[in-house]
Scaffold this active site. Sequence first.
Site, PDB file in Angstrom:
ATOM      1  CB  THR A  85      -0.940  -0.022   1.224  1.00 25.46           C
ATOM      2  OG1 THR A  85      -1.883  -1.075   1.048  1.00 25.46           O
ATOM      3  CG2 THR A  85      -1.670   1.289   1.412  1.00 25.46           C
ATOM      4  CB  SER A  98       2.725  -8.028   1.365  1.00 27.92           C
ATOM      5  OG  SER A  98       1.591  -7.932   2.185  1.00 27.92           O
ATOM      6  CB  THR A 148       0.557  -3.946   6.301  1.00 24.51           C
ATOM      7  OG1 THR A 148      -0.744  -3.922   5.689  1.00 24.51           O
ATOM      8  CG2 THR A 148       1.175  -2.560   6.269  1.00 24.51           C
ATOM      9  CG  ASP A 149      -2.508  -7.609   3.359  1.00 27.80           C
ATOM     10  OD1 ASP A 149      -2.866  -6.804   4.233  1.00 27.80           O
ATOM     11  OD2 ASP A 149      -3.065  -7.703   2.248  1.00 27.80           O
TER      12      ASP A 149
HETATM   13  N1  ASP Z   1      -2.856  -5.340   0.702  1.00 27.25           N
HETATM   14  C1  ASP Z   1      -1.710  -4.524   1.052  1.00 27.25           C
HETATM   15  C2  ASP Z   1      -0.440  -5.371   0.987  1.00 27.25           C
HETATM   16  O1  ASP Z   1      -0.157  -6.103   1.900  1.00 27.25           O
HETATM   17  C3  ASP Z   1      -1.905  -3.965   2.387  1.00 27.25           C
HETATM   18  C4  ASP Z   1      -0.855  -2.998   2.812  1.00 27.25           C
HETATM   19  O2  ASP Z   1       0.196  -2.863   2.270  1.00 27.25           O
HETATM   20  O3  ASP Z   1      -1.122  -2.304   3.820  1.00 27.25           O
HETATM   21  O4  ASP Z   1       0.250  -5.296   0.005  1.00 27.25           O
END
Ligand code: ASP
Length: 334
Positions: A12, A56, A88-89
């Site tokens: 993100t 991710s 973050t995932d």
């Molecule tokens: N869906 C995103 C990822 O993990 C979420 C994020 O980056 O906060 O790539």
Amino acid sequence: MTRIMVCGMGGTIAMTATPGGGVAPALTTGELTAAVPGLAGLGVDLGLVDVRNEPSSSLRVGDVLALSRTVAGLLADGADGIVVTQGTDSLEECAYLLDLLHDGPQPVVVTGAMRNPALAGADGPANLLAAVTVAASPAARGRGVLVAFADEVHAAARVRKAHSARVSAFESAAGGPAGHLVEGSVHFGGPPPARFVVPRGERVPRVPVVVAALGEDAPVIPADAGGLVVAAFGAGHLPRWWVDPLAAAVSRIPVVLASRTLAGPVLSATYAYPGSERDLLARGLIPAGLLDPWKARILLMAALAAGAGPDQLGPAFAAAGGLDDPGRWPWPAV
Ligand code: ASP
């Protein structure tokens, strides 16, 4: 001048709007760092490496192993610290695998964002500034891989994404954050903890996680699994009809017992019914200690890739699980 390398993996923090709506990874590390007020004022010599640009959820273990080799190469070439920007995932798993393979004193700091750059109050720039601050800090040396997020600093071995949407999504259930950022400086709550580093191995086996659920049948374990992690109820408890199939699995592959509560340890000496922790440990399951199932899976994969056998797996989980003597870690201390 302190040299910090920023390695971009996507997520993100690097997303922009797509023509069809929604956001997807697009920004380079150059574009990310250009958007951070105050970064130039840190007086840090920043280098940029665009490694991948993925959500991710689509990163593979091999991608993280490759990143780990990139990080090791950058440190060998003289970098004083590393920042990884990513989604973050799966951040908690990527950070822990990087941690298990990072044997140097230099800080490696992983960060990301919950609000994408198009949103009001996007948190990526603040998190990136914090991550560079931590990576450049002498106080962060010797602490392995850290996660900087929402002005908190977490140990990779304990951090987890605990909320799907809020900006302060990350927490360390066991003991809270390792440190905080205040007025541009990082402060740690205690001395560096014991480090647990696994020798690098290239052949990482498949390790599924199976999750206990009310009344569910025993899992069918894939024939190509090299190990298994069970996310059990509570302090390490399973339906009694899971016991024989898992005992049979233990004769073929290592099976690690973790808790689906994601906080607190697996017990070892309290309950005495079929499917209790005492029953399961007596049948050869390995207790994960404070490691949640996803961390336990990462440790089991890294340990098996390093050639660990039964004599090493128990002590490895006892030490890294945080309930036993760190000195039982079966590989050299760093
Ligand atoms: N869906 C995103 C990822 O993990 C979420 C994020 O980056 O906060 O790539």
